[in-house]
Design an enzyme around this catalytic site. Sequence first.
Site, PDB file in Angstrom:
ATOM      1  N   TYR A 170       0.864  -1.185   0.000  1.00 41.36           N
ATOM      2  CA  TYR A 170       0.000   0.000   0.000  1.00 41.36           C
ATOM      3  C   TYR A 170       0.897   1.231   0.000  1.00 41.36           C
ATOM      4  CZ  TYR A 170      -3.214   3.656   1.244  1.00 41.36           C
ATOM      5  OH  TYR A 170      -3.932   4.824   1.231  1.00 41.36           O
ATOM      6  N   LYS A 185       2.578  10.596   7.872  1.00 43.27           N
ATOM      7  CA  LYS A 185       1.825  10.221   9.079  1.00 43.27           C
ATOM      8  C   LYS A 185       2.377  10.835  10.375  1.00 43.27           C
ATOM      9  CE  LYS A 185      -0.926   6.423   7.479  1.00 43.27           C
ATOM     10  NZ  LYS A 185      -0.608   5.695   6.242  1.00 43.27           N
TER      11      LYS A 185
HETATM   12  C1  LIG Z   1      -0.882   6.029   4.804  1.00 40.15           C
HETATM   13  C2  LIG Z   1       0.161   5.634   3.855  1.00 40.15           C
HETATM   14  C3  LIG Z   1       0.386   6.346   2.657  1.00 40.15           C
HETATM   15  C4  LIG Z   1      -0.494   7.484   2.225  1.00 40.15           C
HETATM   16  O1  LIG Z   1      -0.428   8.580   3.066  1.00 40.15           O
HETATM   17  P1  LIG Z   1      -1.592   9.684   3.008  1.00 40.15           P
HETATM   18  O2  LIG Z   1      -1.094  10.775   3.908  1.00 40.15           O
HETATM   19  O3  LIG Z   1      -2.829   9.010   3.527  1.00 40.15           O
HETATM   20  O4  LIG Z   1      -1.748  10.112   1.599  1.00 40.15           O
HETATM   21  C5  LIG Z   1       1.432   5.948   1.850  1.00 40.15           C
HETATM   22  N1  LIG Z   1       2.215   4.918   2.173  1.00 40.15           N
HETATM   23  C6  LIG Z   1       2.034   4.199   3.303  1.00 40.15           C
HETATM   24  C7  LIG Z   1       2.953   3.075   3.612  1.00 40.15           C
HETATM   25  C8  LIG Z   1       0.992   4.525   4.176  1.00 40.15           C
HETATM   26  O5  LIG Z   1       0.781   3.795   5.269  1.00 40.15           O
END
Ligand SMILES: *Cc1c(COP(=O)(O)O)cnc(C)c1O
Length: 401
Positions: free
Chosen positions: A133, A250
């Site tokens: 992801y 994050k």
């Molecule tokens: C959450 C996440 C994303 C995307 O980040 P957003 O701030 O929600 O766009 C990308 N890569 C990983 C591994 C994630 O956990």
Amino acid sequence: MIWYPYQQMKTMAPPYEIVDAQGVYLYTRDQRLIDSVSSWWSVIHGYKHPRLNQALISQAEKFSHVMLGGLTHQPALRLAEKLENWLPGTLNHCFFSDSGSVAVEVALKMALQYFMNQGQEQRTMVLALEHAYHGDTFKTMEVGDDEDYHFVLKAYGKSKQVVHIPTQIPALEQAFQQYHPYLNCLIVEPLLQGAGGMRMYGLPFLQRARELCDQYGVLLIFDEVATGFGRTGNRFVADLVQPDILVLGKALTGGYIGHAVTVASQKVFEGFYDDNPEHALMHGPTFMGNPLACSVALESIHIFEEEDYLSKIRRIEEITRREMEGFSHPKVKEVRIMGGCVCVEVDHPSTLAGYQKFAYQRGVFSRPFLNYLYAMVPYIIQEDQLVQVLDTMKAWFQQNF
Ligand SMILES: *Cc1c(COP(=O)(O)O)cnc(C)c1O
């Protein structure tokens, strides 16, 4: 009305309305909940942290935003300098953006353009992992491997520019052998694949990936949007194996404001740094380097260092292992633990139907998905609070099946 994420609006349960939050707790009008999700894994210091609040307020009193095109400012300069000193090796060039997905887009764009700038025009392909992801935008969906986006496959067919492999060394070697002249990068969530099911794998895979990338001149991208800032028990996985491009998001701002950064090594940066204007990186999110976000991110890093967060995370892992030791149940396929992440994988998604409400009644906010019941708690959690989260997870199986 609000269109809520990842849910069928017609059948979804109404969301809990939060009226206040402090430390590990979220408050609804009638309940106090430990946030076992850390608001999508970002709120590592808990809510209403006095130092983070103050960092925001102090900056807001000066200016809340100016663009980074043609302008610059101390919060972004200081955060970039801090990251440059704090991150391993030559990961020294910070490209800011407003979300993890965009920061991954930037990383993928960098990797492609790096080779186009050198005239290596055949290197258009990306090697990625099964169950990956990397975000919700189109290119990140393409390098990801998430069932939620199978409608895209239906619409466009599988991309010829992306190859997905399992986290196994023979598959890795085979893919390099077959595709290396066409690859610009290998992108991975190192050690812990989050949204694809909290899947954990070992360091040797990453070490071999580094060797193969060096051997064949392919760039290695670590998407540490989820794993960064301690979640795996390491400050960054990049401390163990060095990528060419590192993506953070994050927890970057302690979960206070959406912000992310794509950090390039010296080598990658030099692939753009010359007299040709066409070799510039053509990207620029409106809110990149937002001063509020940079100020709070810098303060978040200071707290992480000063309060020895890595020892807090080790303690979380120890308590989790102790509490989950010997837990098994016919409905449970596997319990996985790494650093500040615990995942109970069950046999079938229906096994977790109703868990959120069950947890709510026991003072825990949780949001299981598919077959995965997990906790990624704020690092400031106390032992009794963590035990409450884990007891709630175990009680679900013991009391319902
Ligand atoms: C959450 C996440 C994303 C995307 O980040 P957003 O701030 O929600 O766009 C990308 N890569 C990983 C591994 C994630 O956990």
